[in-house]
Design a protein around this motif. Sequence first.
Motif, PDB file in Angstrom:
ATOM      1  N   THR A   1       0.838  -1.204   0.000  1.00  0.00           N
ATOM      2  CA  THR A   1       0.000   0.000   0.000  1.00  0.00           C
ATOM      3  C   THR A   1       0.870   1.251   0.000  1.00  0.00           C
ATOM      4  OG1 THR A   1      -1.782  -1.154   1.143  1.00  0.00           O
ATOM      5  CG2 THR A   1      -1.788   1.256   1.275  1.00  0.00           C
ATOM      6  N   LYS A   2       1.896   1.263   0.830  1.00  0.00           N
ATOM      7  CA  LYS A   2       2.821   2.392   0.912  1.00  0.00           C
ATOM      8  C   LYS A   2       3.548   2.589  -0.425  1.00  0.00           C
ATOM      9  CE  LYS A   2       4.022   4.469   4.654  1.00  0.00           C
ATOM     10  NZ  LYS A   2       3.460   5.728   5.137  1.00  0.00           N
TER      11      LYS A   2
ATOM     12  N   GLU B   1       1.239   4.076  -2.972  1.00  0.00           N
ATOM     13  CA  GLU B   1       1.067   5.514  -2.728  1.00  0.00           C
ATOM     14  C   GLU B   1       2.257   6.300  -3.281  1.00  0.00           C
ATOM     15  OE1 GLU B   1       0.561   5.897   1.503  1.00  0.00           O
ATOM     16  OE2 GLU B   1      -1.398   4.913   1.470  1.00  0.00           O
TER      17      GLU B   1
ATOM     18  N   SER C   1       2.065   6.359  -7.142  1.00  0.00           N
ATOM     19  CA  SER C   1       0.853   6.878  -7.783  1.00  0.00           C
ATOM     20  C   SER C   1       1.114   8.208  -8.490  1.00  0.00           C
ATOM     21  CB  SER C   1      -0.274   7.022  -6.767  1.00  0.00           C
ATOM     22  OG  SER C   1       0.050   8.025  -5.809  1.00  0.00           O
TER      23      SER C   1
END
Length: 143
Positions: free
Chosen positions: A17-18, A21, A24
């Motif tokens: 997830t990190k 991010e 992105s």
Amino acid sequence: MEGFFQHYLSLYRPLITKLNELMSTYELSYSLWQVIFYIKTNGPSTLVDIANKYNVEKPTITRRVHRLEELQMVKQIPGMDRREKVIQLTEFGEEIYLACRKNITNLENSVMESISYEDQLITFQTLPKIQENITVGEGNKRE
């Protein structure tokens, strides 16, 4: 060591997830980054090479490569066999690699900050051994 895999899996998802991010900003996800990283590390590569490395089906890599082509980060080059797709980074892809690599290195440094160098080294050496045991089916053997 009972519970080892539970501990590993509990850090895997937040880490991905990190990473997603972080990337992105460049319209990337970790799965797209894997393709860029593989090509940067190994040079121009076939879809089969990349799929084998990450233990995923070729159509999965094909979709990722198509997305990276849309983003103009990779391009196809002629291979030995006309049926074989060889992929390499574009100049833009190289720039994106460097930017992401810097961000990922900063993340690695921050999450490893309070862990001794010796512990980091042991983990770095142990994880590939676990992966190999899983891959070759040796994980169930006992001495």
